[in-house]
Design an enzyme around this catalytic site. Structure first.
Site, PDB file in Angstrom:
ATOM      1  N   LYS A 213      35.318 -21.179  -9.742  1.00  0.00           N
ATOM      2  CA  LYS A 213      34.381 -21.606  -8.696  1.00  0.00           C
ATOM      3  C   LYS A 213      34.593 -23.082  -8.356  1.00  0.00           C
ATOM      4  CE  LYS A 213      29.532 -22.675  -8.709  1.00  0.00           C
ATOM      5  NZ  LYS A 213      28.198 -22.278  -9.135  1.00  0.00           N
ATOM      6  N   GLU A 219      41.177 -25.391 -18.436  1.00  0.00           N
ATOM      7  CA  GLU A 219      41.805 -24.218 -19.058  1.00  0.00           C
ATOM      8  C   GLU A 219      42.465 -23.343 -17.986  1.00  0.00           C
ATOM      9  OE1 GLU A 219      38.780 -25.344 -19.651  1.00  0.00           O
ATOM     10  OE2 GLU A 219      38.129 -24.972 -21.714  1.00  0.00           O
ATOM     11  N   GLY A 270      28.323 -19.453 -12.262  1.00  0.00           N
ATOM     12  CA  GLY A 270      29.461 -18.739 -12.834  1.00  0.00           C
ATOM     13  C   GLY A 270      29.042 -17.489 -13.592  1.00  0.00           C
ATOM     14  N   ARG A 271      28.022 -17.614 -14.441  1.00  0.00           N
ATOM     15  CA  ARG A 271      27.617 -16.483 -15.290  1.00  0.00           C
ATOM     16  C   ARG A 271      26.899 -15.390 -14.506  1.00  0.00           C
ATOM     17  NH1 ARG A 271      25.360 -21.240 -16.224  1.00  0.00           N
ATOM     18  NH2 ARG A 271      23.103 -21.540 -16.068  1.00  0.00           N
ATOM     19  N   GLU A 357      23.729 -19.806 -21.930  1.00  0.00           N
ATOM     20  CA  GLU A 357      24.009 -20.927 -21.032  1.00  0.00           C
ATOM     21  C   GLU A 357      22.831 -21.119 -20.071  1.00  0.00           C
ATOM     22  OE1 GLU A 357      28.299 -22.106 -19.897  1.00  0.00           O
ATOM     23  OE2 GLU A 357      27.531 -21.248 -18.048  1.00  0.00           O
ATOM     24  N   HIS A 388      28.687  -0.771 -39.848  1.00  0.00           N
ATOM     25  CA  HIS A 388      29.548  -0.953 -41.018  1.00  0.00           C
ATOM     26  C   HIS A 388      29.921  -2.412 -41.187  1.00  0.00           C
ATOM     27  CE1 HIS A 388      29.957   3.394 -41.483  1.00  0.00           C
ATOM     28  NE2 HIS A 388      29.836   3.398 -40.166  1.00  0.00           N
ATOM     29  N   LYS A 503      33.556 -31.608 -23.036  1.00  0.00           N
ATOM     30  CA  LYS A 503      34.697 -31.709 -22.108  1.00  0.00           C
ATOM     31  C   LYS A 503      35.136 -33.165 -21.969  1.00  0.00           C
ATOM     32  CE  LYS A 503      33.330 -27.861 -19.065  1.00  0.00           C
ATOM     33  NZ  LYS A 503      32.963 -27.461 -17.719  1.00  0.00           N
TER      34      LYS A 503
HETATM   35  O1  F6P Z   1      32.039 -24.975 -18.801  1.00  0.00           O
HETATM   36  C1  F6P Z   1      31.111 -24.023 -18.408  1.00  0.00           C
HETATM   37  C2  F6P Z   1      31.423 -23.461 -17.053  1.00  0.00           C
HETATM   38  O2  F6P Z   1      31.109 -24.376 -16.070  1.00  0.00           O
HETATM   39  C3  F6P Z   1      30.689 -22.165 -16.872  1.00  0.00           C
HETATM   40  O3  F6P Z   1      29.397 -22.340 -16.426  1.00  0.00           O
HETATM   41  C4  F6P Z   1      31.574 -21.446 -15.908  1.00  0.00           C
HETATM   42  O4  F6P Z   1      31.313 -20.085 -15.896  1.00  0.00           O
HETATM   43  C5  F6P Z   1      32.935 -21.797 -16.466  1.00  0.00           C
HETATM   44  O5  F6P Z   1      32.795 -23.124 -16.915  1.00  0.00           O
HETATM   45  C6  F6P Z   1      34.087 -21.671 -15.504  1.00  0.00           C
HETATM   46  O6  F6P Z   1      33.889 -22.455 -14.373  1.00  0.00           O
HETATM   47  P1  F6P Z   1      34.787 -22.312 -13.076  1.00  0.00           P
HETATM   48  O7  F6P Z   1      34.564 -20.964 -12.494  1.00  0.00           O
HETATM   49  O8  F6P Z   1      34.338 -23.413 -12.160  1.00  0.00           O
HETATM   50  O9  F6P Z   1      36.228 -22.486 -13.488  1.00  0.00           O
END
Ligand code: F6P
Length: 527
Positions: A213, A219, A270-271, A357, A388, A503
């Site tokens: 987003k 990452e 995002g979530r 979150e 289990h 971060k």
């Molecule tokens: O670091 C948390 C976060 O901002 C989440 O809220 C989000 O889902 C995730 O990183 C990924 O964010 P993006 O879609 O902007 O890469």
């Protein structure tokens, strides 16, 4: 007029707090009264699902108090403000519009000069048209060959929900002859993640969707480069293999190097983005746009139920009210999510983010410290595997952990086997029924090591089969539950400032700008 007040300032909450320990689960769940509760304490959900809360520590008196709390906390009015486009996310000055991706509960929502429902539907149509062309072989690789795999590159909300739903429907789609492409997911910046996925993928016939987003997540951008590198090394044309899903204002939106780009926006956290282009692209490519539309229909139907103003007829609201009673009055900090469905293996992982979150906050919507507990710790695994593993603690540990079971009468596939007079599916269902009674009623024994105290509350969402509609209904139920919990706790469930500090420090480590413990820890890794 909606008033945003802290939970502990509400009269109805104070009244509720006086009812501590009033329901003896072992007693009420035994014999005919237990059977009567199972019949009585059940609510219809969307897609033929039922929310059963008979094994929760509630009775008619507590339910009445919970309903009064819902009214005083103005849960329905707050939801109405939200779906009509009010700026609910105060810290980020944003509306909260994820429900608009699957329906229109209220009036038209205009933002940034556009009708937002029309915008989300427009993206769905673009994705459907694109997916159909890929499936028909009209969009192909550089050699004119069809793609057979789609790989999503994203993390957090840009990974967990879409991955959980893909896994939830993969076998259903295969059984119903609508598995169009395999999907795989790369999320972790650990290089072993992309390496592992890429080794199992036929690169020449793979489409990659970079999903972010913000378009700035370290990452995801790192893994995008990893994949591009692999494509180049394989002599493939990168521009034929890469799609983007992002917001229109992100840096990724300005990159013309993608085969296609689909959009969501800042009004979808995002979530909460599985029903937006974030989940749509990969799921429509994997299963076909018709299946994604059915999933959205299940969500929309559940959203409509969540808008019901009677708290005792609104499953997400009631689930939230009971959970706040457990968290704040009974003092239980953890909840376990236990789907008796292997297809839901990653659903708990997704709900961990969606819940923790959203509601892991210590200040209220206005930045003032709250004096009560908020967000629950959520964890889970599919049954019967969990039985289990960690059920020992759930049954006999010193903490009471409320349980949320999910179960289906039918499996997703026809194949089954009969062993010792019962099918595998019957064994699965028998186990969930047994567990609910064992947790509630416990068992006396002369030997203390074999004694089960009982009084461990649980609920179950039960359905016929995990179909796209049922999957959508389940997801919307939990999204709406976490929203109602946030309203009760008076926190902003739609920001996530708590992820920032780590971060920033990681960037300092990479820039060798460290001292003290940070420098020492970094040196342990040779950085
Ligand atoms: O670091 C948390 C976060 O901002 C989440 O809220 C989000 O889902 C995730 O990183 C990924 O964010 P993006 O879609 O902007 O890469």
């Amino acid at each position: 007029m909606v008033a945003w007040k802290n939970l502990d300032t509400l009269d109805s909450y104070r009244e509720l707090a006086g009812t501590k320990g009033s329901v003896d689960l072992a007693r009420v769940m035994s014999g005919e009264s237990g059977a009567e509760r199972v019949r009585k304490y059940a609510l219809p959900m969307a897609a033929g699902l039922t929310y059963s809360y008979a094994a929760k520590c509630v009775d008619d008196g507590i339910l009445e108090k919970l309903a009064a709390l819902a009214k005083e906390a103005q849960l329905s009015e707050k939801f109405e403000e939200l779906y009509n486009g009010a700026v609910i996310n105060l810290t980020e000055n944003r509306r909260v519009l994820h429900q608009l991706t699957r329906g229109q509960l209220g009036g038209q929502v205009m933002a940034d000069g556009v009708d937002k429902r029309a915008f989300y539907k427009g993206e769905q149509e673009k994705i459907a048209a694109f997916a159909k062309k890929v499936h028909a072989g009209e969009i192909t690789n550089e050699n004119g060959e069809k793609f057979n795999t789609v790989v999503q590159i994203g993390i957090g909300g840009s990974d967990l929900g879409p991955r959980a739903i893909y896994l939830a429907l993969e076998n259903w789609a295969a059984a119903n002859h609508t598995l169009k492409m395999q999907a795989r997911f790369i999320s972790n910046v650990d290089p072993d993640d992309p390496v592992g996925v890429l080794h199992g993928v036929d690169l020449a016939h793979a489409l990659f969707i970079v999903v972010s987003k913000s378009g700035t997540t370290l990452e995801t951008l790192t893994n995008e480069s990893f994949v591009k590198d692999a494509l180049q090394k394989a002599g493939l044309d990168v521009s034929k293999h890469m799609l983007a899903v992002t917001s229109e204002t992100s840096p990724m939106a300005k990159n013309s190097g993608y085969l296609a780009a689909f959009f969501m926006d800042d009004y979808i956290g995002g979530r909460f983005s599985t029903s937006s282009a974030v989940g749509n692209a990969v799921l429509a490519l994997a299963f076909g746009p018709e299946v994604f539309a059915r999933f959205l229909e299940g969500m929309a139907e559940e959203d409509r139920l969540s808008a019901c103003t009677d708290p005792l007829k609104n499953p997400a609201m009631l689930d939230a009210l009971i959970s706040v009673y457990e968290r704040n009055v009974l003092g239980y900090p953890v909840t376990a999510l236990l789907p008796y469905s292997q297809a839901l293996s990653r659903f708990p992982a997704h709900l961990q983010q969606a819940s923790m979150e959203s509601n892991g906050k210590s200040v209220n919507r206005f930045g003032e410290a709250v004096d009560y507990c908020t967000g629950e710790v959520l964890f889970g695994e599919p049954g019967t595997n969990g039985q289990h593993s960690f059920y020992q603690l759930l049954h006999q540990g010193t903490d009471v952990i409320p349980l949320q079971f999910i179960g289906f009468r039918k499996s997703q596939n026809e194949e089954d086997v009969e062993v010792e007079g019962s099918t595998s599916q019957a064994k699965l269902c028998a186990n969930v029924a047994a567990q609910m009674v064992a947790f509630a009623c416990g068992k006396e024994d002369e030997n203390p090591a074999k004694r089960f105290a009982g009084q461990r509350p649980s609920s179950i969402i039960i359905g016929e089969q995990l179909t796209p509609e049922a999957c959508g209904a389940l997801l919307a139920h939990y999204e709406n539950k976490f929203m109602f919990q946030g309203f009760l706790w008076n926190v902003n469930s739609f920001d996530q400032e708590g992820v920032q500090l780590g971060k920033v420090l990681a960037k300092r480590v990479l820039a060798h700008d460290t001292d003290g413990a940070l420098k020492e820890y970094a040196s342990l890794f040779g950085i």
